[in-house]
Design a protein around this motif. Sequence first.
Motif, PDB file in Angstrom:
ATOM      1  N   THR A  98       0.810  -0.978  -0.265  1.00 29.33           N
ATOM      2  CA  THR A  98       0.118   0.107   0.098  1.00 29.33           C
ATOM      3  C   THR A  98       0.739   1.507   0.166  1.00 29.33           C
ATOM      4  O   THR A  98       2.286   1.589   0.246  1.00 29.33           O
ATOM      5  CB  THR A  98      -1.167   0.279   1.082  1.00 29.33           C
ATOM      6  OG1 THR A  98       0.055  -0.162   2.274  1.00 29.33           O
ATOM      7  CG2 THR A  98      -2.061  -1.298   1.064  1.00 29.33           C
ATOM      8  N   GLY A 128      -3.803  -0.544  -3.569  1.00 32.34           N
ATOM      9  CA  GLY A 128      -4.130  -0.370  -2.604  1.00 32.34           C
ATOM     10  C   GLY A 128      -4.487  -1.775  -2.267  1.00 32.34           C
ATOM     11  O   GLY A 128      -4.359  -2.886  -2.957  1.00 32.34           O
ATOM     12  N   SER A 129      -5.199  -2.686  -1.235  1.00 31.92           N
ATOM     13  CA  SER A 129      -5.288  -4.133  -0.927  1.00 31.92           C
ATOM     14  C   SER A 129      -6.166  -5.034  -1.384  1.00 31.92           C
ATOM     15  O   SER A 129      -5.649  -5.933  -1.955  1.00 31.92           O
ATOM     16  CB  SER A 129      -5.903  -4.158   1.310  1.00 31.92           C
ATOM     17  OG  SER A 129      -4.494  -3.657   1.860  1.00 31.92           O
ATOM     18  N   TYR A 201      -9.535   3.274  -1.641  1.00 32.65           N
ATOM     19  CA  TYR A 201      -8.187   2.873  -0.781  1.00 32.65           C
ATOM     20  C   TYR A 201      -8.734   2.319   0.750  1.00 32.65           C
ATOM     21  O   TYR A 201      -9.900   2.964   1.272  1.00 32.65           O
ATOM     22  CB  TYR A 201      -7.973   4.612  -0.571  1.00 32.65           C
ATOM     23  CG  TYR A 201      -7.000   5.050  -0.354  1.00 32.65           C
ATOM     24  CD1 TYR A 201      -6.198   4.852  -1.813  1.00 32.65           C
ATOM     25  CD2 TYR A 201      -5.828   4.938   0.819  1.00 32.65           C
ATOM     26  CE1 TYR A 201      -4.998   5.377  -1.646  1.00 32.65           C
ATOM     27  CE2 TYR A 201      -4.310   5.699   0.582  1.00 32.65           C
ATOM     28  CZ  TYR A 201      -3.898   5.292  -0.286  1.00 32.65           C
ATOM     29  OH  TYR A 201      -2.062   6.057  -0.806  1.00 32.65           O
ATOM     30  N   ASP A 202      -7.622   1.794   1.592  1.00 33.96           N
ATOM     31  CA  ASP A 202      -8.322   0.967   2.878  1.00 33.96           C
ATOM     32  C   ASP A 202      -8.962   2.008   4.047  1.00 33.96           C
ATOM     33  O   ASP A 202      -9.337   2.013   4.810  1.00 33.96           O
ATOM     34  CB  ASP A 202      -7.099   0.294   3.106  1.00 33.96           C
ATOM     35  CG  ASP A 202      -6.542  -0.972   2.398  1.00 33.96           C
ATOM     36  OD1 ASP A 202      -7.523  -1.584   2.323  1.00 33.96           O
ATOM     37  OD2 ASP A 202      -5.646  -0.467   1.822  1.00 33.96           O
TER      38      ASP A 202
END
Length: 319
Positions: A98, A128-129, A201-202
């Motif tokens: 990330t 992102g994850s 996005y986390d």
Amino acid sequence: MQLQQLAYFLAVAETRHFTRAAQVSRVAQPSLSKQIRSLEQELGAPLFSRARGNITLTPAGEVLLPLAQRIITDTETARRSVAELAGMRKGRVRLGATPSLCAGLLAEALSEFHRRFPGIELHVEESGSRDLIGALGRGELDLAVIILPLHSNDPAFVTAPILRESLVVASARSAPPPCAAVSMRVTDLRHQPLVMFRRGYDLRESTLAACREAGFEPRLSIEGGEMDAVLRFVEAGLGLAVVPSMVLKNRPGLRGTPLARPRLLRTIALAHRKDVEPSHTAHAFRMELLRFLAARPTSELGDDLELLSPEPAGSADDG
């Protein structure tokens, strides 16, 4: 039949002299002659003609010569290949991470790994994850450093938590502190303008979820940025942002205010596909990253970062 016997046979075939062959092989001549006789007995035919002191190959020796050369060559090739692998002199690691991790500890860990293994190619994908898990599932990455929990419909992944980090509220040092206390509550963000990350996005999802759980919809001053853009927007006074504490390192224009009641935490994990064993180089990077983190003094990790034991946590779609 032993490899050493074949090596002695090739030495005699090349020098056409037992004594010189022994010298080249760095062995006593009687030992070399004994090994050649043992090889001849095992094969059931003489390999050399020793008439009048001239050493020549017999028909059996002529047949064995190219085979022995191939065997010894293949053995040396195998030995060098394994030595290169074991010595990490070549190969590649395809790593996903990330943006906050790329800007934080990961850069230093990659530098250490490159210093120890300069021949290993490093390919880093920043995303992102969810995107990283997708790339893992497609075989485009060997390892990914992701944020848990993660729910995915892709094939199962092995995840090993390595760090737990507190999220903080970033604000510009050029502006007054966002609150008079040393820490903030999530409800204190109700009337504050927030700089928000892009969708997927986390950190965007965790911030919005915390605000909604506290009973309000946050007021966004600007949204859609990556990590560097969000931090620059905060520095410019466009609003506050909820970020990992590690990204504020070496950013004197920003301050971080801890979040309390509730604390916002995120768990950082290493992930790889369950059905594909990581390559030797990927495994080496994993061990180097864990060694790097374990070697960091507590003061350097900071109060907001906790090192976890990297035990596999099952598949990512277990949550």
